[in-house]
Write an enzyme that holds these catalytic residues in place. Sequence first.
Site, PDB file in Angstrom:
ATOM      1  N   ARG A  41       0.852  -1.188   0.000  1.00  0.00           N
ATOM      2  CA  ARG A  41       0.000   0.000   0.000  1.00  0.00           C
ATOM      3  C   ARG A  41       0.887   1.237   0.000  1.00  0.00           C
ATOM      4  O   ARG A  41       1.916   1.273   0.691  1.00  0.00           O
ATOM      5  CB  ARG A  41      -0.908   0.029   1.243  1.00  0.00           C
ATOM      6  CG  ARG A  41      -2.056  -0.961   1.216  1.00  0.00           C
ATOM      7  CD  ARG A  41      -3.101  -0.622   0.135  1.00  0.00           C
ATOM      8  NE  ARG A  41      -4.233  -1.526   0.120  1.00  0.00           N
ATOM      9  CZ  ARG A  41      -4.376  -2.578  -0.696  1.00  0.00           C
ATOM     10  NH1 ARG A  41      -3.430  -2.879  -1.560  1.00  0.00           N
ATOM     11  NH2 ARG A  41      -5.474  -3.310  -0.653  1.00  0.00           N
ATOM     12  N   HIS A  85      -0.959  -0.519 -10.073  1.00  0.00           N
ATOM     13  CA  HIS A  85      -1.586  -1.465  -9.124  1.00  0.00           C
ATOM     14  C   HIS A  85      -1.949  -2.779  -9.823  1.00  0.00           C
ATOM     15  O   HIS A  85      -3.100  -3.216  -9.788  1.00  0.00           O
ATOM     16  CB  HIS A  85      -2.827  -0.830  -8.474  1.00  0.00           C
ATOM     17  CG  HIS A  85      -3.177  -1.467  -7.150  1.00  0.00           C
ATOM     18  ND1 HIS A  85      -3.515  -0.748  -6.031  1.00  0.00           N
ATOM     19  CD2 HIS A  85      -3.227  -2.770  -6.765  1.00  0.00           C
ATOM     20  CE1 HIS A  85      -3.766  -1.567  -5.032  1.00  0.00           C
ATOM     21  NE2 HIS A  85      -3.599  -2.807  -5.457  1.00  0.00           N
TER      22      HIS A  85
HETATM   23  P1  NAP Z   1      -1.315 -11.298   5.587  1.00  0.00           P
HETATM   24  O1  NAP Z   1      -1.403 -12.742   5.230  1.00  0.00           O
HETATM   25  O2  NAP Z   1      -2.240 -10.739   6.603  1.00  0.00           O
HETATM   26  O3  NAP Z   1       0.203 -11.022   6.031  1.00  0.00           O
HETATM   27  C1  NAP Z   1       0.606  -9.809   6.563  1.00  0.00           C
HETATM   28  C2  NAP Z   1       2.020  -9.950   7.099  1.00  0.00           C
HETATM   29  O4  NAP Z   1       2.445  -8.671   7.589  1.00  0.00           O
HETATM   30  C3  NAP Z   1       2.118 -10.923   8.283  1.00  0.00           C
HETATM   31  O5  NAP Z   1       3.308 -11.658   8.204  1.00  0.00           O
HETATM   32  C4  NAP Z   1       2.113  -9.997   9.482  1.00  0.00           C
HETATM   33  O6  NAP Z   1       2.768 -10.516  10.632  1.00  0.00           O
HETATM   34  C5  NAP Z   1       2.899  -8.836   8.927  1.00  0.00           C
HETATM   35  N1  NAP Z   1       2.653  -7.600   9.696  1.00  0.00           N
HETATM   36  C6  NAP Z   1       1.485  -6.928   9.830  1.00  0.00           C
HETATM   37  N2  NAP Z   1       1.654  -5.859  10.644  1.00  0.00           N
HETATM   38  C7  NAP Z   1       2.941  -5.893  11.045  1.00  0.00           C
HETATM   39  C8  NAP Z   1       3.722  -5.073  11.913  1.00  0.00           C
HETATM   40  N3  NAP Z   1       3.184  -4.019  12.534  1.00  0.00           N
HETATM   41  N4  NAP Z   1       5.003  -5.394  12.105  1.00  0.00           N
HETATM   42  C9  NAP Z   1       5.542  -6.485  11.507  1.00  0.00           C
HETATM   43  N5  NAP Z   1       4.860  -7.306  10.662  1.00  0.00           N
HETATM   44  C10 NAP Z   1       3.581  -7.002  10.450  1.00  0.00           C
HETATM   45  O7  NAP Z   1      -1.488 -10.381   4.281  1.00  0.00           O
HETATM   46  P2  NAP Z   1      -1.215 -10.806   2.752  1.00  0.00           P
HETATM   47  O8  NAP Z   1      -2.344 -11.605   2.235  1.00  0.00           O
HETATM   48  O9  NAP Z   1       0.159 -11.360   2.659  1.00  0.00           O
HETATM   49  O10 NAP Z   1      -1.289  -9.359   2.046  1.00  0.00           O
HETATM   50  C11 NAP Z   1      -0.440  -8.294   2.427  1.00  0.00           C
HETATM   51  C12 NAP Z   1      -0.916  -6.997   1.778  1.00  0.00           C
HETATM   52  O11 NAP Z   1      -0.643  -7.003   0.380  1.00  0.00           O
HETATM   53  C13 NAP Z   1      -2.427  -6.770   1.834  1.00  0.00           C
HETATM   54  O12 NAP Z   1      -2.823  -6.248   3.075  1.00  0.00           O
HETATM   55  C14 NAP Z   1      -2.651  -5.781   0.704  1.00  0.00           C
HETATM   56  O13 NAP Z   1      -2.582  -4.461   1.192  1.00  0.00           O
HETATM   57  C15 NAP Z   1      -1.472  -6.025  -0.241  1.00  0.00           C
HETATM   58  N6  NAP Z   1      -1.901  -6.516  -1.563  1.00  0.00           N
HETATM   59  C16 NAP Z   1      -1.518  -5.838  -2.683  1.00  0.00           C
HETATM   60  C17 NAP Z   1      -1.891  -6.283  -3.933  1.00  0.00           C
HETATM   61  C18 NAP Z   1      -1.458  -5.573  -5.194  1.00  0.00           C
HETATM   62  O14 NAP Z   1      -1.913  -5.919  -6.288  1.00  0.00           O
HETATM   63  N7  NAP Z   1      -0.572  -4.604  -5.127  1.00  0.00           N
HETATM   64  C19 NAP Z   1      -2.662  -7.457  -4.055  1.00  0.00           C
HETATM   65  C20 NAP Z   1      -3.046  -8.135  -2.905  1.00  0.00           C
HETATM   66  C21 NAP Z   1      -2.651  -7.663  -1.656  1.00  0.00           C
HETATM   67  P3  NAP Z   1       2.166 -11.821  11.387  1.00  0.00           P
HETATM   68  O15 NAP Z   1       2.444 -12.978  10.436  1.00  0.00           O
HETATM   69  O16 NAP Z   1       2.941 -11.907  12.621  1.00  0.00           O
HETATM   70  O17 NAP Z   1       0.704 -11.571  11.554  1.00  0.00           O
END
Ligand code: NAP
Length: 314
Positions: free
Chosen positions: A229, A277
């Site tokens: 993001r 994006h």
């Molecule tokens: P997820 O499975 O919820 O994983 C998030 C990761 O971030 C987890 O490892 C979490 O730690 C870590 N995290 C969150 N807050 C943190 C903090 N304060 N300090 C350290 N680590 C932290 O999410 P995901 O499915 O991988 O997706 C991640 C993001 O990608 C989404 O939220 C979205 O914004 C973005 N995204 C972008 C696109 C695009 O096309 N550009 C597409 C899809 C998603 P824990 O494992 O300890 O919980």
Amino acid sequence: MSSAIPFICAPDYAFAAPWLAALQAAMPQEHIVALDALDAAQRAECELAIVANPDPRELAMLPQLKWVHSLWAGVERLVEDLQHSPVEIVRLVDPQLAETMAEAVLAWTLYLHRDMPRYARQQAASQWLEHDYVRPQDKTVALLGLGELGMASAARLLAAGFQVSGWSRSRKAVPGVQCFAGDAQLPALLASADILVCLLPLTPETRDMLDARALAQLKPGAALINFARGAIIDDNALRAALDSGKLAHAVLDVFRAEPLPAAQWQWQHPQVSVLPHISAPTNRRTAAAIVAANVRRYRETGALPARVDKQRRY
Ligand code: NAP
């Protein structure tokens, strides 16, 4: 007969009709419709809605709503809108999405690893000049976020021969990945990075996290990929780090305002690659199948799929 399931998206969303068709095809036993196709009595029966950037006022038209299933993985806006509501949020967790993101991470990592921006600049100046080759085994790709997308990306990067480090809130043990956890270990993760890849959710903790202080902890000449993001990065600090040469290049797929306004500096900056994006678009077919399976289980057992933690905000 179960109540209808409204599909609620932003009014200007171009793919509303194909999504409705894909969702209906994936669950023929259900009745998936646009919200305005339901009268007040039908709306009063809806327990769940499928959503893609919905207007919260439309969700408020469903008095019995228990949960929403988002078609997106990132749900920061929904979490904000529903923070004080009892409505639960389920986000999309789709292995296909993770694979698509991992492919993008590998593609743009290789772009940076093989110095493509630099050779493109040299070509523009008719300059024949070779630079030392560094093996992937001698480079570290550091992942901010070891969730669904971070884990899939780590696997691809390891298979391509890179050293991989990763950072999360809770500690992880991933074979082949040097794992860091929590704020105290962020500096060590940043210091390990030749290429830093952001795959974090946007939360109050991660907003503006990559500021001047954080960027200063990277190795000189490191590169950055942001596929998460826009608001996780302090744009002024990023620009200063690029201009000073501290950062060699940034690949940016996400921005504070999207579409990125024409006047924004990122468009013209020679060390920035701007993407609209597109790093991991949701695949309608696989996503609709996952939503359908979650809905079927809910109808059969009353059990909700894994919910977003509103406190944690992801
Ligand atoms: P997820 O499975 O919820 O994983 C998030 C990761 O971030 C987890 O490892 C979490 O730690 C870590 N995290 C969150 N807050 C943190 C903090 N304060 N300090 C350290 N680590 C932290 O999410 P995901 O499915 O991988 O997706 C991640 C993001 O990608 C989404 O939220 C979205 O914004 C973005 N995204 C972008 C696109 C695009 O096309 N550009 C597409 C899809 C998603 P824990 O494992 O300890 O919980």
